[in-house]
Scaffold this motif. Structure first.
Motif: not given
Length: 87
Positions: A8, A11, A73-74, A77
């Protein structure tokens, strides 16, 4: 076992890079648009007539780039655990 805290944090770093790239794109394209318009505004009278078309093109371009960056980004993730992206 995957270190979720590390993932995280990394990210968040990737999100920062994506926002930075998007900001650079916005700034550079808006600057180029402004320079072209300011140079041609008085020299070419037709520019005033088709200015809304140029502005619409710029807005569409910036919108497509924003959607692209959000999609990247998605995707990062979604797949960061599958591909052990941050290992």
């Amino acid at each position: 076992m995957v270190n979720k805290t590390k993932y995280h944090n990394d990210l968040k770093k990737d999100a920062g890079i994506i926002v930075l790239v998007l900001g650079l794109l916005f700034f550079s394209e808006t600057f180029v648009f402004y320079r072209i318009m300011s140079t041609l505004w008085d020299a070419v009278p037709e520019v005033r007539i088709i200015f809304p078309v140029y502005l619409l093109f710029l807005m569409l371009l910036l919108g497509i780039e924003t959607i692209g960056c959000i999609t990247v980004y998605k995707s990062i993730k979604e797949h960061m655990y599958d591909f052990k992206y941050y290992e």
